[in-house]
Scaffold this active site. Structure first.
Site, mmCIF file in Angstrom:
data_model
loop_
_atom_site.group_PDB
_atom_site.id
_atom_site.type_symbol
_atom_site.label_atom_id
_atom_site.label_comp_id
_atom_site.label_asym_id
_atom_site.label_seq_id
_atom_site.Cartn_x
_atom_site.Cartn_y
_atom_site.Cartn_z
ATOM 1 N N ASP A 12 -10.070 -2.262 -0.187
ATOM 2 C CA ASP A 12 -9.360 -2.373 -1.474
ATOM 3 C C ASP A 12 -9.804 -3.648 -2.188
ATOM 4 O O ASP A 12 -9.013 -4.554 -2.428
ATOM 5 C CB ASP A 12 -7.833 -2.363 -1.275
ATOM 6 C CG ASP A 12 -7.340 -3.530 -0.399
ATOM 7 O OD1 ASP A 12 -6.148 -3.897 -0.530
ATOM 8 O OD2 ASP A 12 -8.143 -4.081 0.377
ATOM 9 N N ASP A 17 -12.396 -8.446 0.639
ATOM 10 C CA ASP A 17 -13.065 -7.156 0.900
ATOM 11 C C ASP A 17 -14.518 -7.206 0.432
ATOM 12 O O ASP A 17 -15.404 -6.631 1.058
ATOM 13 C CB ASP A 17 -12.376 -6.030 0.130
ATOM 14 C CG ASP A 17 -10.914 -5.851 0.481
ATOM 15 O OD1 ASP A 17 -10.094 -6.645 0.011
ATOM 16 O OD2 ASP A 17 -10.604 -4.939 1.256
ATOM 17 N N ASN A 39 -4.807 -4.033 -2.976
ATOM 18 C CA ASN A 39 -4.838 -5.292 -3.753
ATOM 19 C C ASN A 39 -4.666 -5.014 -5.246
ATOM 20 O O ASN A 39 -4.130 -5.831 -5.991
ATOM 21 C CB ASN A 39 -6.173 -6.014 -3.540
ATOM 22 C CG ASN A 39 -6.220 -6.721 -2.207
ATOM 23 O OD1 ASN A 39 -5.221 -7.284 -1.764
ATOM 24 N ND2 ASN A 39 -7.366 -6.670 -1.550
ATOM 25 N N THR A 123 -10.026 -2.235 5.768
ATOM 26 C CA THR A 123 -9.631 -3.603 5.410
ATOM 27 C C THR A 123 -8.588 -3.593 4.286
ATOM 28 O O THR A 123 -8.459 -4.564 3.530
ATOM 29 C CB THR A 123 -10.855 -4.433 4.959
ATOM 30 O OG1 THR A 123 -11.393 -3.840 3.766
ATOM 31 C CG2 THR A 123 -11.921 -4.482 6.037
ATOM 32 N N PHE A 164 0.143 -7.929 4.759
ATOM 33 C CA PHE A 164 0.103 -7.097 3.546
ATOM 34 C C PHE A 164 -0.371 -5.660 3.810
ATOM 35 O O PHE A 164 0.277 -4.704 3.374
ATOM 36 C CB PHE A 164 -0.806 -7.767 2.512
ATOM 37 C CG PHE A 164 -0.980 -6.981 1.242
ATOM 38 C CD1 PHE A 164 -2.126 -6.232 1.022
ATOM 39 C CD2 PHE A 164 0.020 -6.981 0.265
ATOM 40 C CE1 PHE A 164 -2.290 -5.505 -0.158
ATOM 41 C CE2 PHE A 164 -0.150 -6.252 -0.909
ATOM 42 C CZ PHE A 164 -1.295 -5.509 -1.118
ATOM 43 N N ASN A 165 -1.524 -5.492 4.461
ATOM 44 C CA ASN A 165 -2.090 -4.144 4.605
ATOM 45 C C ASN A 165 -1.139 -3.195 5.331
ATOM 46 O O ASN A 165 -1.031 -2.020 4.986
ATOM 47 C CB ASN A 165 -3.421 -4.187 5.357
ATOM 48 C CG ASN A 165 -4.525 -4.796 4.530
ATOM 49 O OD1 ASN A 165 -4.463 -4.797 3.300
ATOM 50 N ND2 ASN A 165 -5.536 -5.351 5.186
ATOM 51 N N HIS A 238 -10.060 -12.844 5.144
ATOM 52 C CA HIS A 238 -9.445 -11.946 6.126
ATOM 53 C C HIS A 238 -10.384 -10.805 6.534
ATOM 54 O O HIS A 238 -10.697 -10.624 7.704
ATOM 55 C CB HIS A 238 -8.170 -11.324 5.535
ATOM 56 C CG HIS A 238 -7.170 -12.309 5.019
ATOM 57 N ND1 HIS A 238 -6.321 -13.041 5.832
ATOM 58 C CD2 HIS A 238 -6.867 -12.672 3.753
ATOM 59 C CE1 HIS A 238 -5.534 -13.803 5.089
ATOM 60 N NE2 HIS A 238 -5.840 -13.608 3.824
ATOM 61 N N ASP A 239 -10.797 -10.012 5.554
ATOM 62 C CA ASP A 239 -11.503 -8.761 5.855
ATOM 63 C C ASP A 239 -12.872 -8.983 6.474
ATOM 64 O O ASP A 239 -13.342 -8.165 7.269
ATOM 65 C CB ASP A 239 -11.646 -7.935 4.571
ATOM 66 C CG ASP A 239 -10.291 -7.563 4.003
ATOM 67 O OD1 ASP A 239 -10.186 -7.401 2.782
ATOM 68 O OD2 ASP A 239 -9.328 -7.456 4.789
#
Ligand code: RIB
Ligand code: CA
Length: 326
Positions: A12, A17, A39, A123, A164-165, A238-239
């Site tokens: 996203d 990402d 996102n 992700t 979040f995800n 993060h991703d």
């Protein structure tokens, strides 16, 4: 040397990402990029995936748009981190490429059915992955593993308990974690260690490639919003951690554990409930030596949870990748 791992990257974009796309396209065999509302809205994250692939000259990688919203909950987006476009910062023209006509879920199902050893790399929210498993439960036995960014062994980031995800689509996450497919989880407990500071951005700015310039524009924006929205001292990629784990496994220390997802908790909905009672440590990520005397309690492990990141090693990988890109 092993052939490049075959993956489908479900994302996203989203600033971090975009880094996952750059690393994956440079080091893995990306059969396709699928997009999911998260996102930002589906239209924008799909456009952002196309733009990112155009920046790195990888328009040979097909993009498939997926679900625009979670299975049950309403869509929650994160403009305070990624801006209204989902990829604010870089000034890029509209993409000249377009997504494929096929739906992301159809692509995931058909690809896993026809290609051996595919790894799914989500992700963003897990809606597309859960929908594929619901559409064709038999693919669970054919997926090599699911290497995802999401959840946490400890704290959340969207709420005290939830990342979040997972928070965006807990029902989908529950389906994925309980699918029987081997899971690698890069939770926010791990990805917060992937903290790119201003000094690191200045280092990237010296790389004379178009992709490095794109990366700097992404990071300059993401540094600002991470500080403003979450008082973070750096931009957490993060991703990119989930992808780096597949490229250089030695960068991540992980431990096996059972993980499931809380759906009903008033304060804990979307929490990844991790059973690490067999680890001789109070807070995973410090002393992760398994204690043979304690053994597994409760359900058998269904996942490997990332605990420690070799961040200098990650930065070496990222810097070299950006040098090697157009
Ligand atoms: O919690 C971090 C996750 O949420 C990352 O995937 C980021 O892109 C956002 O989607
Ligand atoms: Ca994401």
């Amino acid at each position: 040397m092993e052939a490049r791992r075959k993956i489908i990257l479900d994302c996203d974009p989203g600033h971090d990402d975009a880094f996952a796309i750059i690393l994956a396209a440079s080091h893995l065999d990306v059969l396709g990029v699928t997009t999911i509302g998260g996102n930002c809205c589906l239209g924008n994250v799909t456009k952002n995936a196309l733009k990112t692939l155009e920046v790195i000259d990888r328009t040979d990688i097909p993009v498939y748009a997926g679900h625009s919203r979670p299975m049950v909950a309403e869509l929650v987006t994160a403009p305070q981190f990624h801006g209204e476009s989902g990829l604010d910062g870089p000034v890029l023209p509209d993409p000249v490429t377009a997504p494929q006509k096929e739906h992301a879920v159809d692509f995931i199902v058909e690809t896993v059915k026809s290609v051996d050893g595919v790894t799914l790399v989500p992700t963003g929210p897990l809606t597309n992955i859960a929908a594929a498993l619901n559409r064709a439960p038999e693919i669970a036995g054919r997926i090599r593993e699911i290497c995802l960014m999401g959840g946490s062994v400890t704290f959340g980031n969207w709420t005290p308990a939830a990342e979040f995800n997972i928070f965006v689509d807990p029902e989908a996450a529950y389906r994925v974690f309980n699918s029987g497919v081997p899971i690698k989880m890069s939770g926010v407990n791990l990805t917060r260690q992937c903290a790119v500071s201003r000094e690191r951005v200045d280092e990237i700015a010296k790389i004379p490639t178009r992709t490095a310039k794109f990366a700097v524009d992404l990071l300059n924006f993401f540094l600002g919003t991470s500080k403003e929205a979450a008082s973070l001292p750096a931009a957490n990629l993060h991703d990119a951690c989930a992808v780096a784990w597949l490229i250089r496994p030695e960068l991540i220390t992980a431990a096996p554990m059972h993980i499931t997802v809380e759906l009903k908790g008033e304060f804990t909905r979307g929490m990844t409930v991790c059973d690490y009672r067999h680890l001789r440590c109070e807070t995973p990520g410090t002393d992760v030596t398994e204690s043979p005397t304690m053994g597994f309690r409760g359900e058998r492990p269904n996942a490997e949870a990332a605990l420690r990141l070799d961040f200098p090693g990650f930065m070496d990988l990222l810097i070299q990748t950006l040098r090697d890109c157009p």
